[in-house]
Design an enzyme around this catalytic site. Sequence first.
Site, mmCIF file in Angstrom:
data_model
loop_
_atom_site.group_PDB
_atom_site.id
_atom_site.type_symbol
_atom_site.label_atom_id
_atom_site.label_comp_id
_atom_site.label_asym_id
_atom_site.label_seq_id
_atom_site.Cartn_x
_atom_site.Cartn_y
_atom_site.Cartn_z
ATOM 1 C CB SER A 124 4.647 4.428 3.950
ATOM 2 O OG SER A 124 4.611 3.716 2.739
ATOM 3 C CG ASP B 209 1.720 -2.868 6.363
ATOM 4 O OD1 ASP B 209 1.599 -3.196 5.169
ATOM 5 O OD2 ASP B 209 2.380 -1.887 6.739
ATOM 6 N NE ARG C 196 -3.737 6.930 -4.106
ATOM 7 C CZ ARG C 196 -2.883 7.031 -3.101
ATOM 8 N NH1 ARG C 196 -1.666 6.508 -3.215
ATOM 9 N NH2 ARG C 196 -3.218 7.651 -1.986
ATOM 10 C CG HIS D 295 1.078 0.360 4.112
ATOM 11 N ND1 HIS D 295 2.189 0.259 4.926
ATOM 12 C CD2 HIS D 295 1.311 1.420 3.282
ATOM 13 C CE1 HIS D 295 3.059 1.200 4.605
ATOM 14 N NE2 HIS D 295 2.548 1.925 3.618
ATOM 15 C CG ASP D 296 -3.910 3.574 3.755
ATOM 16 O OD1 ASP D 296 -2.731 3.906 3.529
ATOM 17 O OD2 ASP D 296 -4.854 3.854 2.997
#
Length: 624
Positions: free
Chosen positions: A166, A340, A246, A373-374
């Site tokens: 990232s 992602d 967040r 993405h994680d």
Amino acid sequence: MNNDVDNSDIFYSSDSVRSARPLKHVQYAIFDGPVPLESGGRLEQVRVAYETYGELNQARDNAILICHALSGDSHVAAHDSDDDPGWWDIAVGPGKSIDTDKYFVVCPNILGGCRGTTGPNSLNPTTGKPYGPDFPKITIGDMVEVQRLLIDYLGIDRLCGVIGGSMGGMLVLEWAIRYPERVGSSIAIATCPRLTSQGLAFDVIGRNAITSSPDFNGGWYYDQEQGPVDGMFLPATPVRGLAIARMIGHITYLSREAMREKFGADRYQPRQVDSEFEKDTSVASYLAHQGDKFVERFDANSYIVITRAMDGFDIGEGENLVASLAPARCRFLLVSFTSDWLFPADQSRSIVNALLASNKSVSYCNVTSPCGHDAFLLPDQLEIYGGLISGFLSHTDEHGETDLEPESDAQGKLDDPDTSIFHGKRIDYDFLESLIVSESSGPSPSVLDLGCGDGRMLLRLKRRGWRRLLGVEIDQNRVLACVKRGIDCIHADLNEGLHWLGDKQFDFVLLSRTLQAVYDVNRVIGEMLRVGRRCIVSFPNFAYKPLRKILAEQGRAPVSAGLLRYKWYDTPNIRFLSIADFEDYCKDRGAKVHRLIALNTETHSEVKDNPNLNADLAIFVISK
């Protein structure tokens, strides 16, 4: 230490192991300034919080720098059984993908962070108050400069590798560009040369959520009465806007598949959480939990400063990206993930394409994953992406070169156990190697192997000392096998063309026993002729007498081991061509046939008499 996390619970995320607890093994380096910044500002003093793992060897050449993402810190992994788990415990440690028994791992908190390194919540030595919103504008380049100060401080002249995902991947790219002589290898995961407009938009929303929150107070929300704790000021109250930012972030980190899996079955069954945010659905309670937990350990001003630095990172696209990456001299590994959508795979491919345009050494894999993405922080696809990391690192010495003899093949046992196209053994490799050597005009020709499998053919050439070798493979497990052998490999579908390679970029282009499985033959052959000065194509000859005999006498599609082990309904062999067919094809397309070698792989002999009927494998050398 408790690494047991129930990933079936909806609260499970890449944040599950993180907390605001003090870091037990953190170290500090203080650099007196002024430290200049790219914006024109400066910092009078910079403190860097960092943690180290493993031992720096006597040659001081086994150091790996790990660069964390937006919300990370120096605590990449637990140090012992009494330590809290780190944000990448699954990948860093003894015997893991980044093996701390082999490497000296350094992970610093970035400039602008809030876990020990100088940032907005740090004491401003000029005013005696927290920097707050007065913290100067910083860039990804400034973060790298501060990391460089730390690496100098540790007495490390050259890093064996720089690794990050990232935003951490942005730092990796900046290191390779800014300090090419100090980086042996670069591993950039789920990253980009610049954020998409969509990525920029989410950052804008997050910052606006923070700055418009009543308790933000213009960025002056620190508890003056409590004073600094270990040089940092703590928030007086959790900033609601940061929690919302967040929540937005967590949505972008997950994929549609991951959200369906996590929330679809019980969407109207919320978990009980102590939060002021909405929590009447399962996804609402998840987001409320993640937002509230985040403000316990992160600073709102840092969030603003760091996201602005990410937004400003731009090393270009197209020719500008090629020019930006031109100074880099290290080997590269790029990893993306299929689901992602925040840092989509095409962004990693743009970096790969730019590196290839300059003949840089690069491998790439787009890992199949539903995690979004994680994915690079989660264990789901660790076998693939972790294997790529460890395999890549194992073939990088202090000069950024690949080992000539991988441990797994130390005895030279490269042959498959079978014996022919009926039984799989690649005796055609002997002929292919001889052909390339005999046709070569220089001592180390460049070779592109399309459908390279596990890289065995290229490994033969590598053992000759040839360096400009590249494979292309559609199977991610075979890409992994290539990387483990120290072979550069690009994860790609040949049927989509080779537009990312230049005209005559390679001396030789191989298509070895793959043509029969190609959908778009015209495109693949046309691209081979464009990219290569000489093209070598091998394929099973389906006019071979024994094959026709099975069909004629048994009335059934031929089935055996090797290439013919499949049933008619699940075979990848969709083209049933003969030597005569390919000769006609070359004539029709204006391709010159330089050589034809016809083989009987069962007798291990070359066929001269009527090869179209008596050979089971053909090797053509052609050009345009």
